[in-house]
Enzyme design. Structure first.
Site, mmCIF file in Angstrom:
data_model
loop_
_atom_site.group_PDB
_atom_site.id
_atom_site.type_symbol
_atom_site.label_atom_id
_atom_site.label_comp_id
_atom_site.label_asym_id
_atom_site.label_seq_id
_atom_site.Cartn_x
_atom_site.Cartn_y
_atom_site.Cartn_z
ATOM 1 N N HIS A 73 27.257 4.992 32.034
ATOM 2 C CA HIS A 73 28.332 5.334 33.140
ATOM 3 C C HIS A 73 29.465 4.801 32.983
ATOM 4 O O HIS A 73 30.510 5.395 33.450
ATOM 5 C CB HIS A 73 27.633 4.821 34.466
ATOM 6 C CG HIS A 73 26.499 5.753 34.904
ATOM 7 N ND1 HIS A 73 26.116 5.813 36.056
ATOM 8 C CD2 HIS A 73 25.535 6.522 34.195
ATOM 9 C CE1 HIS A 73 25.168 6.822 36.549
ATOM 10 N NE2 HIS A 73 24.910 7.019 35.240
ATOM 11 N N ASP A 74 29.614 3.682 32.254
ATOM 12 C CA ASP A 74 30.957 3.304 31.798
ATOM 13 C C ASP A 74 31.578 4.209 30.879
ATOM 14 O O ASP A 74 32.882 4.414 31.033
ATOM 15 C CB ASP A 74 30.723 1.921 31.203
ATOM 16 C CG ASP A 74 32.233 0.866 31.045
ATOM 17 O OD1 ASP A 74 33.137 1.408 31.780
ATOM 18 O OD2 ASP A 74 32.353 0.198 30.060
ATOM 19 N N GLY B 9 36.976 5.864 28.728
ATOM 20 C CA GLY B 9 35.508 5.603 28.275
ATOM 21 C C GLY B 9 35.063 4.151 28.357
ATOM 22 O O GLY B 9 35.213 3.788 29.596
#
Ligand code: HEM
Length: 293
Positions: free
Chosen positions: A62-63, A78
């Site tokens: 998710h990061d 990102g």
């Protein structure tokens, strides 16, 4: 048209990502013990909570998938630990976006960061710590291990609304392909990465937190294998996005390939993880992973 957009996105994204070079030996002179400190912390946390590995891997995914907007290059951030930032009175952070409400085990990253800061202050980014922790989560659970490229920087922007950029469990194969292509990732990457998502969740479902007493974790690690792909072929999948992998001839062939070969699956998984975790941006090294400097 969708294929064309996906192709252009992939080209743009890969050319931009290669601009920020990560390296294997990035901390060799400044903090050589960083990775072993993270491994120890993850291992210890897993002993008391079996859901930790799944949580760390999903947190990293998710990061890496957020604030990646290929047609607006300023947003290519990102894997920048933006998922770790807390909301403030002025800003609702990614952590509080709908798909991230169920993320947990942030404390594991806090402990690792605190230990690393005590020995090498201001040197190791939270984004790298999260990438190490995701790798350790996989390998300490019986999956493959790999050398994590290092040198990510931490971002200063984290917006709850951006979490809507994450792929939805209802996505069809074209939507999944496009979502991955926008981040420079291929269909091979999509299929390979789907394995651990499903197997970690089925072994340690978040809504069924099994607290492990600790003693048997070393001797009987959670076993990961390519059984996910066999189940998928039998029509037994967690989300419709998993079943979608069977609706495209190329992804269906990959599912069959990985169902037949644990070795092929692991090779593809490692390659895909390195590609996903190399989507980088960021600006600083935070002192505390929950707040910008
Ligand atoms: C391909 C698109 C993907 C979709 C649509 C998707 C969606 C989801 C959803 C809806 C959940 C359940 C969350 C909950 O219970 O609240 C989940 C869990 C999970 N996902 Fe994904 N996911 C995707 C890809 C990935 C990837 C690429 C990874 C890692 C490399 C990943 C890792 C995980 C893990 C480990 C869990 C279990 C988390 C836990 O139990 O704490 N997912 N995913």
């Amino acid at each position: 048209m969708a294929t064309f957009i996906a192709l252009v996105s992939a080209l743009l994204v890969s050319s931009v990502y290669s601009a920020k070079a990560l390296s294997s030996n990035y901390y060799d002179h400044t903090c050589p013990q960083a990775e072993s400190m993270v491994s120890r912390t993850v291992k210890k946390a897993m002993l008391s909570d079996k859901t930790v590995p799944a949580a760390l891997l999903r947190m990293h995914f998710h990061d890496c998938f957020i604030r990646v907007t290929p047609f607006c290059l300023a947003f290519l951030l990102g894997c920048d630990a933006s998922v770790l930032l807390n909301s403030t009175s002025k800003n609702q952070a990614e952590k509080d976006g709908p798909p991230n409400i169920s993320l947990h085990a942030f404390y594991v990253i806090d402990i690792a960061k605190e230990e690393i800061e005590a020995s090498c202050p201001g040197v190791v980014s939270c984004a790298d710590i999260l990438a190490f922790a995701a790798r350790d989560a996989v390998s300490l659970s019986g999956g493959p291990t790999w050398d994590v490229p290092k040198g990510r920087l931490d971002g200063r922007i984290s917006k709850a609304n951006d979490t809507l950029q994450l792929p939805f469990p209802t996505f069809n194969i074209s939507q999944l392909q496009q979502s991955f292509a926008q981040r420079g990732l291929s269909l091979d990457d999509l299929v390979a990465l789907s394995e651990f998502a499903a197997s970690l969740q089925s072994v340690c479902p978040m809504h069924n937190k099994v607290k492990n007493a600790g003693a048997n974790m070393d001797t009987t690690p959670v076993a990961f294998d390519n059984g996910y792909f066999e189940l998928l072929l039998q029509g037994k999948s967690l989300f419709s996005s998993d079943q979608a992998l069977l609706t495209n001839p190329k992804t269906k062939a990959l599912v069959s390939k990985y169902a037949c070969s644990q070795e092929e699956f692991e090779k593809a998984f490692v390659k895909a993880m390195i590609r996903m975790s190399s989507i980088t941006g960021g600006e600083e090294i935070r002192r505390h992973c929950r707040v910008v400097r």
